[in-house]
Design a protein around this motif. Structure first.
Motif, PDB file in Angstrom:
ATOM      1  N   ALA A  39     -63.962 -79.536  41.116  1.00  0.00           N
ATOM      2  CA  ALA A  39     -63.735 -78.159  41.545  1.00  0.00           C
ATOM      3  C   ALA A  39     -62.540 -77.557  40.825  1.00  0.00           C
ATOM      4  O   ALA A  39     -62.503 -76.359  40.552  1.00  0.00           O
ATOM      5  CB  ALA A  39     -63.517 -78.107  43.046  1.00  0.00           C
ATOM      6  N   ASN A  40     -61.565 -78.416  40.486  1.00  0.00           N
ATOM      7  CA  ASN A  40     -60.386 -77.914  39.785  1.00  0.00           C
ATOM      8  C   ASN A  40     -60.748 -77.224  38.482  1.00  0.00           C
ATOM      9  O   ASN A  40     -60.148 -76.225  38.113  1.00  0.00           O
ATOM     10  CB  ASN A  40     -59.411 -79.051  39.497  1.00  0.00           C
ATOM     11  CG  ASN A  40     -58.425 -79.193  40.626  1.00  0.00           C
ATOM     12  OD1 ASN A  40     -58.240 -78.249  41.393  1.00  0.00           O
ATOM     13  ND2 ASN A  40     -57.809 -80.337  40.738  1.00  0.00           N
ATOM     14  N   ALA A  41     -61.751 -77.779  37.796  1.00  0.00           N
ATOM     15  CA  ALA A  41     -62.175 -77.174  36.548  1.00  0.00           C
ATOM     16  C   ALA A  41     -62.640 -75.744  36.800  1.00  0.00           C
ATOM     17  O   ALA A  41     -62.306 -74.828  36.055  1.00  0.00           O
ATOM     18  CB  ALA A  41     -63.297 -77.990  35.916  1.00  0.00           C
ATOM     19  N   PHE A  42     -63.382 -75.559  37.891  1.00  0.00           N
ATOM     20  CA  PHE A  42     -63.898 -74.237  38.198  1.00  0.00           C
ATOM     21  C   PHE A  42     -62.806 -73.297  38.684  1.00  0.00           C
ATOM     22  O   PHE A  42     -62.733 -72.146  38.282  1.00  0.00           O
ATOM     23  CB  PHE A  42     -64.987 -74.323  39.272  1.00  0.00           C
ATOM     24  CG  PHE A  42     -66.302 -74.734  38.702  1.00  0.00           C
ATOM     25  CD1 PHE A  42     -67.053 -73.830  37.959  1.00  0.00           C
ATOM     26  CD2 PHE A  42     -66.781 -76.011  38.900  1.00  0.00           C
ATOM     27  CE1 PHE A  42     -68.266 -74.203  37.420  1.00  0.00           C
ATOM     28  CE2 PHE A  42     -67.985 -76.397  38.364  1.00  0.00           C
ATOM     29  CZ  PHE A  42     -68.737 -75.495  37.630  1.00  0.00           C
ATOM     30  N   THR A  43     -61.927 -73.791  39.566  1.00  0.00           N
ATOM     31  CA  THR A  43     -60.951 -72.880  40.145  1.00  0.00           C
ATOM     32  C   THR A  43     -59.793 -72.615  39.188  1.00  0.00           C
ATOM     33  O   THR A  43     -59.472 -71.464  38.925  1.00  0.00           O
ATOM     34  CB  THR A  43     -60.416 -73.443  41.467  1.00  0.00           C
ATOM     35  OG1 THR A  43     -60.132 -74.818  41.278  1.00  0.00           O
ATOM     36  CG2 THR A  43     -61.441 -73.268  42.556  1.00  0.00           C
ATOM     37  N   TYR A  44     -59.204 -73.657  38.626  1.00  0.00           N
ATOM     38  CA  TYR A  44     -58.111 -73.412  37.690  1.00  0.00           C
ATOM     39  C   TYR A  44     -58.638 -72.697  36.454  1.00  0.00           C
ATOM     40  O   TYR A  44     -58.058 -71.734  35.975  1.00  0.00           O
ATOM     41  CB  TYR A  44     -57.398 -74.715  37.309  1.00  0.00           C
ATOM     42  CG  TYR A  44     -56.393 -75.115  38.344  1.00  0.00           C
ATOM     43  CD1 TYR A  44     -55.060 -74.716  38.246  1.00  0.00           C
ATOM     44  CD2 TYR A  44     -56.779 -75.859  39.450  1.00  0.00           C
ATOM     45  CE1 TYR A  44     -54.150 -75.052  39.218  1.00  0.00           C
ATOM     46  CE2 TYR A  44     -55.867 -76.200  40.428  1.00  0.00           C
ATOM     47  CZ  TYR A  44     -54.557 -75.802  40.307  1.00  0.00           C
ATOM     48  OH  TYR A  44     -53.656 -76.128  41.274  1.00  0.00           O
ATOM     49  N   GLY A  45     -59.806 -73.176  35.968  1.00  0.00           N
ATOM     50  CA  GLY A  45     -60.448 -72.500  34.848  1.00  0.00           C
ATOM     51  C   GLY A  45     -60.719 -71.048  35.208  1.00  0.00           C
ATOM     52  O   GLY A  45     -60.412 -70.137  34.437  1.00  0.00           O
ATOM     53  N   GLY A  46     -61.266 -70.853  36.403  1.00  0.00           N
ATOM     54  CA  GLY A  46     -61.585 -69.502  36.852  1.00  0.00           C
ATOM     55  C   GLY A  46     -60.337 -68.643  36.993  1.00  0.00           C
ATOM     56  O   GLY A  46     -60.327 -67.457  36.660  1.00  0.00           O
ATOM     57  N   GLY A  47     -59.248 -69.275  37.470  1.00  0.00           N
ATOM     58  CA  GLY A  47     -57.980 -68.563  37.614  1.00  0.00           C
ATOM     59  C   GLY A  47     -57.483 -68.046  36.271  1.00  0.00           C
ATOM     60  O   GLY A  47     -57.026 -66.904  36.154  1.00  0.00           O
ATOM     61  N   GLN A  48     -57.626 -68.900  35.239  1.00  0.00           N
ATOM     62  CA  GLN A  48     -57.199 -68.505  33.894  1.00  0.00           C
ATOM     63  C   GLN A  48     -58.137 -67.435  33.327  1.00  0.00           C
ATOM     64  O   GLN A  48     -57.703 -66.422  32.796  1.00  0.00           O
ATOM     65  CB  GLN A  48     -57.229 -69.721  32.953  1.00  0.00           C
ATOM     66  CG  GLN A  48     -56.235 -70.802  33.301  1.00  0.00           C
ATOM     67  CD  GLN A  48     -54.817 -70.367  33.030  1.00  0.00           C
ATOM     68  OE1 GLN A  48     -54.557 -69.704  32.034  1.00  0.00           O
ATOM     69  NE2 GLN A  48     -53.890 -70.709  33.906  1.00  0.00           N
ATOM     70  N   LEU A  49     -59.433 -67.709  33.483  1.00  0.00           N
ATOM     71  CA  LEU A  49     -60.466 -66.854  32.918  1.00  0.00           C
ATOM     72  C   LEU A  49     -60.338 -65.405  33.378  1.00  0.00           C
ATOM     73  O   LEU A  49     -60.410 -64.468  32.584  1.00  0.00           O
ATOM     74  CB  LEU A  49     -61.816 -67.423  33.362  1.00  0.00           C
ATOM     75  CG  LEU A  49     -63.078 -66.944  32.686  1.00  0.00           C
ATOM     76  CD1 LEU A  49     -63.274 -67.750  31.408  1.00  0.00           C
ATOM     77  CD2 LEU A  49     -64.277 -67.184  33.604  1.00  0.00           C
ATOM     78  N   THR A  50     -60.133 -65.269  34.692  1.00  0.00           N
ATOM     79  CA  THR A  50     -60.153 -63.915  35.260  1.00  0.00           C
ATOM     80  C   THR A  50     -58.871 -63.135  34.966  1.00  0.00           C
ATOM     81  O   THR A  50     -58.753 -61.984  35.340  1.00  0.00           O
ATOM     82  CB  THR A  50     -60.380 -63.983  36.779  1.00  0.00           C
ATOM     83  OG1 THR A  50     -59.481 -64.946  37.334  1.00  0.00           O
ATOM     84  CG2 THR A  50     -61.805 -64.382  37.098  1.00  0.00           C
ATOM     85  N   GLN A  51     -57.912 -63.783  34.295  1.00  0.00           N
ATOM     86  CA  GLN A  51     -56.682 -63.060  33.961  1.00  0.00           C
ATOM     87  C   GLN A  51     -56.891 -62.068  32.828  1.00  0.00           C
ATOM     88  O   GLN A  51     -56.093 -61.160  32.636  1.00  0.00           O
ATOM     89  CB  GLN A  51     -55.578 -64.051  33.572  1.00  0.00           C
ATOM     90  CG  GLN A  51     -55.041 -64.815  34.763  1.00  0.00           C
ATOM     91  CD  GLN A  51     -54.070 -65.890  34.343  1.00  0.00           C
ATOM     92  OE1 GLN A  51     -53.767 -66.041  33.165  1.00  0.00           O
ATOM     93  NE2 GLN A  51     -53.576 -66.633  35.315  1.00  0.00           N
ATOM     94  N   TYR A  52     -57.955 -62.256  32.043  1.00  0.00           N
ATOM     95  CA  TYR A  52     -58.200 -61.378  30.903  1.00  0.00           C
ATOM     96  C   TYR A  52     -59.476 -60.578  31.140  1.00  0.00           C
ATOM     97  O   TYR A  52     -60.290 -60.961  31.983  1.00  0.00           O
ATOM     98  CB  TYR A  52     -58.344 -62.215  29.629  1.00  0.00           C
ATOM     99  CG  TYR A  52     -57.062 -62.909  29.245  1.00  0.00           C
ATOM    100  CD1 TYR A  52     -56.080 -62.218  28.530  1.00  0.00           C
ATOM    101  CD2 TYR A  52     -56.831 -64.221  29.619  1.00  0.00           C
ATOM    102  CE1 TYR A  52     -54.889 -62.853  28.194  1.00  0.00           C
ATOM    103  CE2 TYR A  52     -55.640 -64.851  29.290  1.00  0.00           C
ATOM    104  CZ  TYR A  52     -54.674 -64.163  28.578  1.00  0.00           C
ATOM    105  OH  TYR A  52     -53.501 -64.769  28.248  1.00  0.00           O
ATOM    106  N   PRO A  53     -59.667 -59.487  30.400  1.00  0.00           N
ATOM    107  CA  PRO A  53     -60.924 -58.750  30.517  1.00  0.00           C
ATOM    108  C   PRO A  53     -62.072 -59.702  30.181  1.00  0.00           C
ATOM    109  O   PRO A  53     -62.046 -60.331  29.126  1.00  0.00           O
ATOM    110  CB  PRO A  53     -60.811 -57.648  29.465  1.00  0.00           C
ATOM    111  CG  PRO A  53     -59.360 -57.526  29.176  1.00  0.00           C
ATOM    112  CD  PRO A  53     -58.752 -58.871  29.416  1.00  0.00           C
ATOM    113  N   LEU A  54     -63.050 -59.845  31.071  1.00  0.00           N
ATOM    114  CA  LEU A  54     -64.108 -60.831  30.845  1.00  0.00           C
ATOM    115  C   LEU A  54     -64.871 -60.558  29.556  1.00  0.00           C
ATOM    116  O   LEU A  54     -65.399 -61.474  28.935  1.00  0.00           O
ATOM    117  CB  LEU A  54     -65.089 -60.837  32.024  1.00  0.00           C
ATOM    118  CG  LEU A  54     -64.606 -61.546  33.284  1.00  0.00           C
ATOM    119  CD1 LEU A  54     -65.747 -61.643  34.286  1.00  0.00           C
ATOM    120  CD2 LEU A  54     -64.080 -62.942  32.982  1.00  0.00           C
ATOM    121  N   SER A  55     -64.895 -59.275  29.127  1.00  0.00           N
ATOM    122  CA  SER A  55     -65.695 -58.951  27.950  1.00  0.00           C
ATOM    123  C   SER A  55     -65.166 -59.621  26.677  1.00  0.00           C
ATOM    124  O   SER A  55     -65.887 -59.700  25.689  1.00  0.00           O
ATOM    125  CB  SER A  55     -65.780 -57.435  27.773  1.00  0.00           C
ATOM    126  OG  SER A  55     -64.494 -56.872  27.906  1.00  0.00           O
TER     127      SER A  55
END
Ligand SMILES: Nc1ncnc2c1ncn2[C@@H]1O[C@H](COP(=O)(O)OP(=O)(O)O)[C@@H](O)[C@H]1O
Ligand SMILES: [Mg+2]
Lengths: 259, 265
Positions: free
Chosen positions: B178-194
């Motif tokens: 789950a860490n991959a999804f949440t920490y990854g997701g935390g990083q991912l959503t910091q930038y414009p997804l596009s």
């Protein structure tokens, strides 16, 4: 107070590491077709060799594990379905590991127990003072649990299990690894608890001294089945040739497996 | 419900009080949490020294995305980040101890060793958001979405951790996926997804609903068209996505708890 009818618990275990698993999964029957009743106020010793199914039984009595077959009632409740309600009526001690908060001082653990079990403040204070005195906890109330010696920790665990004044106390090897003095203190405490407060006690042990000094009734479990249920004297009578209880039990343990 | 909150607050307070026995250490770890995450913002600032926009978004807009994602993630991590440590608790036997107490094992696990210093990260995300917002001049009729999106983000991250924890009832030797999804997701959503490309955006919109943490509602707040041309309605669906994911996570947790088998010892 404790009723088991045809209780079984099996575990499916996968064998070896994933890449070289041969054959299908193996089923371990930790407990099978176990039936016994313990009345209120009894003091019962639960005996058996390693892997006999003692801890599994205790875990089912406390609702940690659900049985795979049969019916269990503790203090009138089905443990695995009514775990949170049962928790207020039962005290549990695992000698091998603590149920206290490892990094918090003992005093904080007791404080948390009071709130979690919703014990009235004055009732709690009186009970804690009493337990601290008889279990001699005064000297290390402010020490984090991880820094306590084994004997201190077990006494702390016993106190925490009794702060809400449960009707039943189950203990899984409470005297394991304790020195003679600590062992005597714990035994004496459990004996008075049962005699004076009428708390029903069920304890597992490998220590036959526990059994001889404490238990009016002994149950012996082997390969997950009840092999003996009776008084200590009756236990002795099963092997008239042997003089010490140690030898009697050894003989029972080393009988050929029933399965 | 009130009982769950009461238990949570009681246990959290006890851990904070224990940590406060060492005030200097608590202060240093809190400030460190603030500073370490501030490096992320420095990275954003560096990017913008070379360019005026990132996938068409200005510095202030990227800071807005960063702040909202950071706030959701840091609050969820503070409150529930521990629930995917289930396999550790099972192996150590501490999960058994939680089951014999008259309190929710989920709450007990979430609050175990409550890491107060993580408020440093919450503060940092809050500061970034506070700097970005005045410059963006978001009209009031769209600003209501900001608190809504932060709450939805908290729910989504928490649900992901819970799913990860639930999975460990079945696979106690599973790594903390789950860490991959949440920490990854935390990083991912910091930038414009596009900036990540179409396939990934569709994946985090329709499979792991990370796009609903801040991306979709932020398009609404910033009054922007969807760079991928996805339906306009999506930007209002964060609450629905969060609720759906929370229900799935709760069911998975219950199913897992029923299958709990402790350890043999
Ligand atoms: N969680 C588990 N998973 C697999 N096997 C288990 C588990 N718990 C217990 N067992 C097995 O069940 C049997 C009984 O274990 P246990 O009840 O711990 O015995 P005892 O406490 O009497 O030593 C053992 O063979 C043990 O390996
Ligand atoms: Mg055992």
């Amino acid at each position: 107070m404790i009723e088991l009818d045809g209780v079984g618990r099996s575990f499916t275990v996968r064998q070896g590491p994933r890449w070289r698993r041969r054959g299908g999964p193996r089923v371990v029957h930790a407990v099978r077709d176990l039936s016994f009743h313990v009345a209120a106020g009894e003091f019962v010793g639960y005996l058996g060799p390693n892997g006999a199914g003692k801890s599994t039984t205790i875990k089912m009595l406390t609702g940690i594990l659900a049985p795979t077959s049969g019916r269990i009632q503790v203090a009138g409740l089905d443990p695995s379905r009514r775990r949170a309600v049962l928790a207020r009526r039962i005290g549990v001690v695992f000698g091998q590991r603590t149920t206290l908060w490892w990094d918090l001082p003992l005093r904080d653990s007791f404080h948390l127990v009071r709130h979690l079990y919703k014990v009235d403040r004055t009732v709690h204070a009186a009970r804690l003072a009493e337990l601290c005195e008889v279990l001699e906890l005064g000297g290390f109330l402010d020490t984090p649990v991880r820094q306590l010696s084994l004997g201190q920790r077990v006494r702390g665990d016993i106190a925490a299990a009794l702060l809400h004044d449960p009707a039943v106390l189950v203990l899984d090897e409470p005297t394991i690894g304790l020195d003679v003095v600590s062992k005597a203190a714990v035994r004496e405490f459990l004996r008075t608890l049962n005699a004076e407060r009428g708390t029903t006690v069920l304890l597992t042990t490998h220590d036959l001294g526990d059994i001889e000094r404490l238990c009016r009734r002994v149950m012996l479990i082997d390969h997950g089945r009840l092999a003996f249920d009776g008084t200590v004297d009756e236990l002795r009578a099963t092997a008239p040739g042997e003089t010490s209880i140690e030898d009697v039990v050894t003989r029972l343990y080393t009988r050929p497996s029933p399965s | 419900m009130t009982d769950l909150v009461r238990t949570y607050v009681l246990l959290a307070y006890t851990w904070v009080r224990a940590a406060a026995q060492y005030p200097v250490s608590l202060a240093i770890t809190t400030v460190a949490a603030f500073l370490v995450t501030a490096l992320d913002v420095a990275a954003i600032a560096v990017i913008f020294t070379h360019t005026r926009s990132l996938a068409g978004f200005t510095l202030l807009e990227v800071m807005f995305l960063y702040g909202t994602a950071g706030l959701s993630f840091a609050i969820a991590d503070l409150l529930f980040g521990n629930v995917d440590r289930l396999s550790q608790h099972v192996r150590a036997g501490t999960f058994d101890a939680m089951l014999i107490r008259p309190a929710s094992p989920f709450v007990q696990m979430a609050v175990e060793r409550f890491a107060f210093h993580r408020v440093g990260r919450i503060a940092q995300a809050g500061v970034v958001l506070a700097i970005a917002l005045p410059g963006l001049e978001v009209p009031w009729r769209r600003a209501w979405m900001i608190p809504v999106m932060v709450v939805c983000g908290i729910v989504i991250f928490t649900a992901l951790w819970t799913l990860g924890g639930a999975l460990q009832f079945l696979l106690t030797d599973a790594p903390e996926v789950a860490n991959a999804f949440t920490y990854g997701g935390g990083q991912l959503t910091q930038y414009p997804l596009s900036v990540y490309g179409d396939d990934l955006v569709r994946g985090v919109t329709f499979i792991v609903p990370l796009a609903f943490v801040n991306w979709q509602p932020a398009l609404y707040v910033l009054g922007r068209p969807d760079p991928l041309g996805l339906p306009h309605l999506l930007r209002f669906l964060s609450p629905a996505a969060a609720l759906a994911l929370a229900c799935v996570a709760a069911l998975a947790w219950r199913a897992g708890l029923r299958r709990y088998r402790s350890t043999g010892s």
